[in-house]
Motif scaffolding. Structure first.
Motif, PDB file in Angstrom:
ATOM      1  N   SER A  32       9.010  30.018   3.354  1.00  0.00           N
ATOM      2  CA  SER A  32       7.570  30.063   3.645  1.00  0.00           C
ATOM      3  C   SER A  32       6.783  29.560   2.442  1.00  0.00           C
ATOM      4  O   SER A  32       7.195  29.744   1.292  1.00  0.00           O
ATOM      5  CB  SER A  32       7.152  31.510   3.951  1.00  0.00           C
ATOM      6  N   LYS A  33       5.631  28.964   2.740  1.00  0.00           N
ATOM      7  CA  LYS A  33       4.698  28.636   1.665  1.00  0.00           C
ATOM      8  C   LYS A  33       3.911  29.888   1.304  1.00  0.00           C
ATOM      9  O   LYS A  33       3.762  30.792   2.145  1.00  0.00           O
ATOM     10  CB  LYS A  33       3.748  27.535   2.125  1.00  0.00           C
ATOM     11  N   PHE A  34       3.379  29.905   0.088  1.00  0.00           N
ATOM     12  CA  PHE A  34       2.646  31.098  -0.385  1.00  0.00           C
ATOM     13  C   PHE A  34       1.527  31.489   0.586  1.00  0.00           C
ATOM     14  O   PHE A  34       1.357  32.658   0.901  1.00  0.00           O
ATOM     15  CB  PHE A  34       2.003  30.831  -1.759  1.00  0.00           C
ATOM     16  N   ASP A  35       0.779  30.503   1.048  1.00  0.00           N
ATOM     17  CA  ASP A  35      -0.411  30.825   1.852  1.00  0.00           C
ATOM     18  C   ASP A  35      -0.093  31.013   3.338  1.00  0.00           C
ATOM     19  O   ASP A  35      -1.000  31.209   4.140  1.00  0.00           O
ATOM     20  CB  ASP A  35      -1.491  29.750   1.668  1.00  0.00           C
ATOM     21  N   LYS A  36       1.205  30.966   3.688  1.00  0.00           N
ATOM     22  CA  LYS A  36       1.572  31.128   5.100  1.00  0.00           C
ATOM     23  C   LYS A  36       2.385  32.403   5.329  1.00  0.00           C
ATOM     24  O   LYS A  36       2.918  32.621   6.405  1.00  0.00           O
ATOM     25  CB  LYS A  36       2.408  29.925   5.586  1.00  0.00           C
ATOM     26  N   PHE A  37       2.514  33.214   4.305  1.00  0.00           N
ATOM     27  CA  PHE A  37       3.341  34.421   4.431  1.00  0.00           C
ATOM     28  C   PHE A  37       2.431  35.613   4.734  1.00  0.00           C
ATOM     29  O   PHE A  37       1.529  35.925   3.950  1.00  0.00           O
ATOM     30  CB  PHE A  37       4.122  34.661   3.139  1.00  0.00           C
ATOM     31  N   HIS A  38       2.679  36.276   5.875  1.00  0.00           N
ATOM     32  CA  HIS A  38       1.707  37.262   6.342  1.00  0.00           C
ATOM     33  C   HIS A  38       2.254  38.682   6.484  1.00  0.00           C
ATOM     34  O   HIS A  38       1.577  39.538   7.030  1.00  0.00           O
ATOM     35  CB  HIS A  38       1.105  36.804   7.680  1.00  0.00           C
ATOM     36  N   LYS A  39       3.501  38.915   6.049  1.00  0.00           N
ATOM     37  CA  LYS A  39       3.976  40.313   6.130  1.00  0.00           C
ATOM     38  C   LYS A  39       3.146  41.145   5.148  1.00  0.00           C
ATOM     39  O   LYS A  39       2.733  40.631   4.106  1.00  0.00           O
ATOM     40  CB  LYS A  39       5.459  40.386   5.796  1.00  0.00           C
ATOM     41  N   LYS A  40       2.944  42.432   5.489  1.00  0.00           N
ATOM     42  CA  LYS A  40       1.948  43.198   4.730  1.00  0.00           C
ATOM     43  C   LYS A  40       2.538  44.439   4.055  1.00  0.00           C
ATOM     44  O   LYS A  40       3.738  44.659   4.103  1.00  0.00           O
ATOM     45  CB  LYS A  40       0.826  43.628   5.677  1.00  0.00           C
ATOM     46  N   ASN A  41       1.620  45.167   3.428  1.00  0.00           N
ATOM     47  CA  ASN A  41       1.911  46.491   2.862  1.00  0.00           C
ATOM     48  C   ASN A  41       2.827  46.478   1.651  1.00  0.00           C
ATOM     49  O   ASN A  41       3.657  47.385   1.490  1.00  0.00           O
ATOM     50  CB  ASN A  41       2.514  47.407   3.939  1.00  0.00           C
ATOM     51  N   PHE A  42       2.688  45.486   0.801  1.00  0.00           N
ATOM     52  CA  PHE A  42       3.488  45.449  -0.423  1.00  0.00           C
ATOM     53  C   PHE A  42       2.767  46.209  -1.547  1.00  0.00           C
ATOM     54  O   PHE A  42       1.540  46.201  -1.633  1.00  0.00           O
ATOM     55  CB  PHE A  42       3.748  44.004  -0.846  1.00  0.00           C
ATOM     56  N   ASP A  43       3.575  46.858  -2.393  1.00  0.00           N
ATOM     57  CA  ASP A  43       3.037  47.546  -3.573  1.00  0.00           C
ATOM     58  C   ASP A  43       3.042  46.616  -4.783  1.00  0.00           C
ATOM     59  O   ASP A  43       2.207  46.742  -5.675  1.00  0.00           O
ATOM     60  CB  ASP A  43       3.921  48.757  -3.940  1.00  0.00           C
ATOM     61  N   ILE A  44       4.046  45.725  -4.803  1.00  0.00           N
ATOM     62  CA  ILE A  44       4.273  44.880  -5.974  1.00  0.00           C
ATOM     63  C   ILE A  44       4.424  43.428  -5.541  1.00  0.00           C
ATOM     64  O   ILE A  44       5.193  43.128  -4.619  1.00  0.00           O
ATOM     65  CB  ILE A  44       5.603  45.274  -6.690  1.00  0.00           C
ATOM     66  N   LEU A  45       3.700  42.534  -6.240  1.00  0.00           N
ATOM     67  CA  LEU A  45       3.939  41.089  -6.062  1.00  0.00           C
ATOM     68  C   LEU A  45       4.314  40.549  -7.437  1.00  0.00           C
ATOM     69  O   LEU A  45       3.628  40.824  -8.432  1.00  0.00           O
ATOM     70  CB  LEU A  45       2.692  40.383  -5.534  1.00  0.00           C
TER      71      LEU A  45
END
Ligand SMILES: C[S@@+](CC[C@H](N)C(=O)[O-])C[C@H]1O[C@@H](n2cnc3c(N)ncnc32)[C@H](O)[C@@H]1O
Length: 246
Positions: A136-149
């Motif tokens: 996936s490209k950075f701006d096309k990734f839509h999974k949610k609820n992350f604490d850490i990037l």
């Protein structure tokens, strides 16, 4: 065979240690600047063995510092199972070390290169960790609820300083970014607002001259964030930590 003068002592030791058959073809390649790590086919990243090929950036020592820092900061600020995402995973080195360290957490990793994701999946298998990988490209990734990037994105300006051999042999899509190397920080921060929990931490590896411009970009996206920069062993600002609601 005696060490040819053109090969550094370090590379020579590495080649011998890995029992690579050293013939004239190999020596010619090294003389032309071809990375020894691609010839050997793997590198150590902390306690992880990471396979590399021409489709992925060779993991750097600086990136170990980034991950080392991230592990410490995460442990100081969270004591629960986490959702962690690595943006631009390449060989998978960052995600794999974090998955080893935070065993009960869910680790995700994305890269736009399918060939990189194929290799990072293999590396996860070799290192016995469970990671959800996505092309996936950075701006096309839509999974949610992350604490850490966490991300070591391409950050070299088109006309930026870079050794000829890195430019010639490592993947260009892993190196260069528009807008003086800052384009992907802006894009990733924009995306991060959609996929991170309110309380989150973002970790970036950065170019040594990007601190001031990056601070402006971060403030545009996260006006209330606490921003911290850390230096590498050359006393250059190379790591950025963004604390949101922490
Ligand atoms: C500097 S490399 C980092 C690789 C690895 N994480 C490391 O630290 O060694 C950046 C990675 O980002 C990926 N990449 C570049 N542009 C991207 C984009 N728009 N979306 C997703 N991944 C991208 C490249 O394919 C490359 O693997």
């Amino acid at each position: 065979m005696k060490k040819p003068d053109s090969i550094t002592k370090l590379d020579w030791e590495l080649l011998k240690e890995k029992h690579l058959k050293i013939d004239n073809k190999i020596i010619n390649k090294i003389n032309k600047g071809y990375p020894v790590q691609y010839l050997i086919g793997d590198v150590d990243f902390f306690d992880c063995l990471i396979k590399v090929n021409k489709h992925v950036l060779i993991p750097r020592f600086e990136t170990e510092l980034l991950v080392d820092k991230a592990i410490k900061v995460i442990k100081e600020n969270f004591d629960k199972e986490l959702r962690i995402i690595d943006f631009g995973t390449g060989s998978g080195c960052i995600a794999i070390k974090l998955a080893k360290e935070f065993k009960n957490s869910e680790v995700f990793a994305i890269d736009k290169s399918k060939k990189a994701i194929n290799l990072s999946k293999e590396n996860a298998r070799i290192n016995n960790v469970d990671i959800s990988f996505y092309v996936s490209k950075f701006d096309k990734f839509h999974k949610k609820n992350f604490d850490i990037l966490i991300s070591n994105p391409p950050y070299i300006a088109k006309d930026g300083e870079i050794s000829d051999n890195v430019k010639k042999y490592e993947p260009k899509t892993a190196l260069f970014a528009k807008e003086n190397g800052l384009f992907y920080y802006d894009q990733i921060l924009n995306q991060s607002k959609k996929i991170l929990k309110k309380r989150n931490i973002i970790f970036f590896e950065i170019g040594y001259n990007q601190k001031d411009n990056l601070t402006e970009i971060i403030k545009k996206h996260y006006p209330l964030a606490k921003i911290k920069f850390d230096k590498d062993y050359n006393k250059m600002d190379r790591f950025c930590t963004i604390y949101n609601n922490i």
